[in-house]
Scaffold this active site. Structure first.
Site, short mmCIF file in Angstrom:
data_model
loop_
_atom_site.label_atom_id
_atom_site.label_comp_id
_atom_site.label_asym_id
_atom_site.label_seq_id
_atom_site.Cartn_x
_atom_site.Cartn_y
_atom_site.Cartn_z
N CYS A 102 0.82 -1.22 0.00
CA CYS A 102 0.00 0.00 0.00
C CYS A 102 0.85 1.26 0.00
O CYS A 102 0.71 2.12 -0.86
CB CYS A 102 -0.93 0.03 1.20
N HIS A 103 1.71 1.38 0.98
CA HIS A 103 2.49 2.62 1.07
C HIS A 103 3.98 2.35 1.17
O HIS A 103 4.74 3.18 1.60
CB HIS A 103 2.00 3.49 2.23
N GLY A 104 4.37 1.13 0.83
CA GLY A 104 5.78 0.82 0.65
C GLY A 104 6.61 0.62 1.90
O GLY A 104 7.80 0.90 1.88
N PRO A 117 6.75 4.35 5.70
CA PRO A 117 6.02 5.20 6.64
C PRO A 117 5.54 4.51 7.92
O PRO A 117 5.08 5.21 8.83
CB PRO A 117 4.82 5.68 5.83
N TYR B 295 -5.76 12.65 0.69
CA TYR B 295 -4.98 11.43 0.78
C TYR B 295 -3.51 11.72 0.45
O TYR B 295 -2.60 11.20 1.09
CB TYR B 295 -5.55 10.40 -0.21
#
Lengths: 138, 690
Positions: A102-104, A117, B295
């Protein structure tokens, strides 16, 4: 609006037989609706997890604090990224551990956050060994 | 709503009511006699457009709720049954789903208009803050509504958004458990979201009443930002504003209908046609387009808590706008610097929206950080500073002066605004598309489909041949569980008769029961039965196929897509190109190659496919030349098979497509005439006022 009695009852501890998991393999079981990764780590993976300078990690935690002593080859973590709850993919990412698509966020072979993150390491659920080849989660 | 009215109805029955409840006086003073500034432009019709959209959303939503089942096991299916079986269910669902997007289009225009013309300034601070509250409620409602179809994006969107609250120190985890009603997103979560999604629109309606009340106390702002002084500055609401608003609503309906009838899935995400699966996270989690700027802000802050604070702060900061911008001149028309910064801010928001749909890596992260800074800088640095250093141009004495001065020279900003907003809309909307995953797969070639375009229909021959290919080849592994045999005889389908469909069904064995003895038994299929699936459950399907379950094909052409990329997704909105799914499916069937290119390793038990994301597919080459015989003399080649079966699967994914496009044409014909009538009526009404 908190969980009702049946939801809580369904969240009781479960037992998992580890004997079918070969070295280098991992399985995913569900407990309380959460995916739990049980990895049978190879010698190389354990060494990688132990070779790191713990103080340099974003969320410092030694590998032996995340596994049960005498059962170093078994890593049991909740497979939910500590960033926003996606499911990381096992055996991916540059640390041979987990990679969250999703966000690495990248986790190492001990499920510790190394890049990205996510603020903390993958959570180790409460569990104990009931025998050498069986654990109880919960 | 502003003070007592001296209105007296002439009808004695109405007089009787009026003496006991002065409701007609209220309506008369609020919507008939109410003085409205005579210089309002079309940006002011968006208030009426928003009221219209709220009414549409509530009406369609109430009917949809009659057919929807809020249960994690049944929700996805119940939405599909609404689309397939409920009378005009496809229309209701498209109106509601597209309506949410249109609602946000309108609210963003409405908000930017308020920002540009300083509609938040004294004495309209409360009016503005009520608007921000409505916007927040809309976001919550929209988010919870998106969860209800219980597709992959619903489920994972819900997971990501509810997890935002876990960033709260100390109590975060308990808040999240409270939101979920369990230990993860699940059935209790769906139930409470459904309940709240039904409740919140009525709360919105309540706050809208307050919003309109506050508006009618303070009076409307206007493009020149000078308050009405004499009677000459205003015109009565009815007929002037009423007819203008109706013209605005009618124009907006054209845009709305374009998406409802021709591009219903353009604003959505293909992944949401895959049922929710708590064990698999989609490669990219992308919220609906209207949340994308926020977002992007969330993701550009490396710290979790700070990211969440920044995201919510980006909306909450709007509440403080009346005090951050202390300039006396309201309208940016007379503020040369503020005007330029406003357009930069619009661009920043659009770019943030674009970034919100991109994967969070490399240049996108850096750009996201810069733009996040710009976003906040506009409110915290630029506006307070401008109020102190800017020298505004002189403001006209009164509205009528402004109107007289302007006669003859239509202002050019209108044109540039329209262009920027059109760009904004398409960029925002399409950026969702560009985020759809298909990494590591080649772009499928485009095909000429009979069902493409505004007048597209299914080729009956192709549907019948496709059904044959499905039955003889695909059906051994893939289910078609949303399609019933009776559908084969329905209009817009393969064109079989009812008897043919029943005969087709009787060739299948269907499990039924229990009978009187309590046993399950097998019987011949009936027209009302659904295509039986080859495997009893997903686990069996997985076990029999080397770990990869063959997906159900009912929705496959809508559940697959590929990245179109900038700027194609903008053109697609105008050309109505929406055949990514069929193009991908057809390409996949022809994409097998024996020779694996260098640099690609295919694991044992997988096959190389040029178009499959990652190239390693578990399905062996499904079909070869001559495998299925055709009775009508069509070539028995893989290319022809692929084309036929894809056409058939497009029909299974949307059996009412022909009805949708046909009705769309009728609606457009009506709307264009209606818009014309409205325009000339409006011109006539306003003839004496310009």
């Amino acid at each position: 609006m908190n969980p009702d009695a049946s939801t809580i009852a369904a969240g009781a501890p479960i037992e998992v037989d580890l004997s079918p998991i070969a070295e280098g393999q991992d399985i995913k079981v569900f407990w309380r609706g959460k995916p739990i990764y049980i990895s049978h780590r190879t010698k190389k993976q354990i060494d990688e997890a132990r070779a790191v300078n713990v103080a340099s990690l974003p969320d410092p935690q030694a590998d032996d604090a995340r596994v049960k002593s005498g059962h170093e080859q078994w890593l049991v973590v909740i497979g939910i990224c500590t960033h926003l709850g996606c499911i990381p993919i096992a055996h991916e990412g540059s640390y041979d551990g987990f990679f969250c698509p999703c966000h690495g966020s990248v986790y190492d072979t001990s499920g510790r956050i190394r890049q990205g993150p996510a603020p903390t390491n993958l959570v180790v659920p409460p569990y104990q060994f009931v025998s050498d080849t069986k654990i109880q989660i919960g | 709503m502003s003070g007592p009215s001296d209105y007296q109805p002439s009808n004695p029955a109405l007089q009787w009511i009026e003496r006991r409840l002065p409701i007609f006086g209220l309506i008369h003073s609020s919507f008939v006699a109410y003085p409205t500034p005579r210089n309002l432009n079309y940006w002011w019709t968006f208030g009426a457009i928003l009221s219209f959209m709220l009414a549409i959303q509530i009406l369609t939503g109430v009917v949809l709720a009659m057919h929807y089942t809020p249960n994690a096991d049944l929700a996805f299916k119940s939405v599909e049954l609404i689309v397939r079986d409920v009378n005009y269910g496809w229309l209701l669902r498209n109106m509601h789903a597209v309506g949410a997007s249109m609602f946000f289009v309108a609210v963003y225009v409405h908000m930017f208009r308020g920002l540009y013309y300083g509609s938040y300034k004294e004495p309209r601070e409360v009016l503005w803050i009520l608007g921000v509250i409505i916007y927040l409620l809309m976001m919550a409602t929209g988010f919870m509504g998106y969860v209800l179809p219980w597709g992959q994006m619903s489920f994972w969107g819900a997971t990501v958004i509810t997890n935002l609250f876990s960033a709260v120190p100390y109590v975060g985890e308990s808040i999240v458990t409270l939101l979920w009603g369990g230990y993860a997103v699940g059935n209790p979560t769906l139930n409470r979201f459904f309940s709240l999604h039904y409740l919140l629109p009525f709360v919105i309606a309540g706050v809208v009443v307050l919003h309109v009340w506050a508006l009618h106390v303070a009076g409307q702002n206007n493009p020149d930002g000078v308050e009405p002084k004499t009677e000459k500055d205003t015109v009565p609401f009815t007929p002037h504003a009423t007819i203008k608003d109706m013209f605005g609503v009618a124009c907006f309906m054209l845009l709305y209908a374009w998406f409802i009838f021709y591009m219903p899935n353009y604003l959505g995400d293909a992944d949401n046609y895959i049922p929710a699966n708590p064990g698999v996270t989609p490669p990219h989690i992308v919220p609906e387009w209207y949340y994308l700027p926020f977002y992007a802000i969330l993701r550009s802050i490396p710290d979790k808590l700070a990211g969440v604070i920044a995201m919510f702060g980006a909306i909450i900061i709007l509440c403080f706008l009346p005090w951050l911008d202390s300039a006396k001149t309201k309208s940016s028309k007379y503020r040369p610097l503020a005007k330029q910064f406003f357009w930069i801010f619009v661009a920043v928001c659009i770019l943030l929206g674009y970034l919100g749909a991109q994967p969070p890596e490399g240049i996108y992260v850096i750009a996201g950080r810069i733009l996040t800074f710009c976003y906040f800088a506009y409110f915290l640095i630029v506006l307070p500073l401008l109020a102190r250093i800017e020298k505004p141009r002189p403001v006209p004495n009164s509205i009528s002066d402004a109107v007289l001065a302007k006669t003859g020279s239509r202002s050019t900003p209108m044109v540039s605004t329209a262009i920027v907003l059109a760009l904004a809309g398409s960029l925002f909307a399409g950026s969702v598309d560009s985020a759809k995953a298909s990494e590591g797969g080649d772009k499928p070639p485009g095909n000429k489909w009979s069902f493409a375009g505004p007048f597209g229909t299914f080729d009956r021959g192709a549907l019948q041949r496709g059904l044959k290919v499905y039955k003889e080849v695909c059906a051994s592994c893939h289910g078609l569980s949303y399609v019933a045999f009776r559908n084969l005889a329905e209009p817009g389908g393969p064109g079989y008769s009812v008897a043919q469909a029943a005969a087709f069904a009787s060739e299948y064995k269907v499990k039924d029961g229990p009978n009187d003895a309590g046993d399950m038994f097998e019987r011949a299929g009936r027209a009302a039965d659904y295509f039986p699936s080859p495997f009893p459950n997903e686990q069996a399907a997985r076990a029999a196929n080397g770990g990869a379950a063959p997906p159900d094909l009912s929705l496959i052409t809508k559940a697959r897509s590929y990245k179109r990329g900038f700027p194609w997704f903008i053109f697609d909105a105008f050309t109505q190109y929406q055949e990514q799914g069929p193009d991908y499916v057809a390409a996949l069937l022809q994409g097998y190659e024996d020779k694996v290119p260098e640099g690609v390793t295919i694991p044992e038990g997988s096959y190389y496919n040029k178009y499959f994301p990652g190239h390693a597919i578990k399905m062996p080459k499904p079909i070869s030349d001559g495998q299925v015989t055709y009775d009508d003399g069509s070539p028995t080649t893989v290319a022809q098979y692929a084309k036929d079966v894809t056409t058939f699967l497009m029909w299974t994914a949307e059996p009412h497509m022909e009805a949708r496009k046909r009705l769309g044409f009728q609606v457009f014909a009506f709307l264009i005439i209606f818009v014309g009538l409205m325009y000339f009526t409006k011109k006539k009404v306003w003839a004496s006022s310009h």
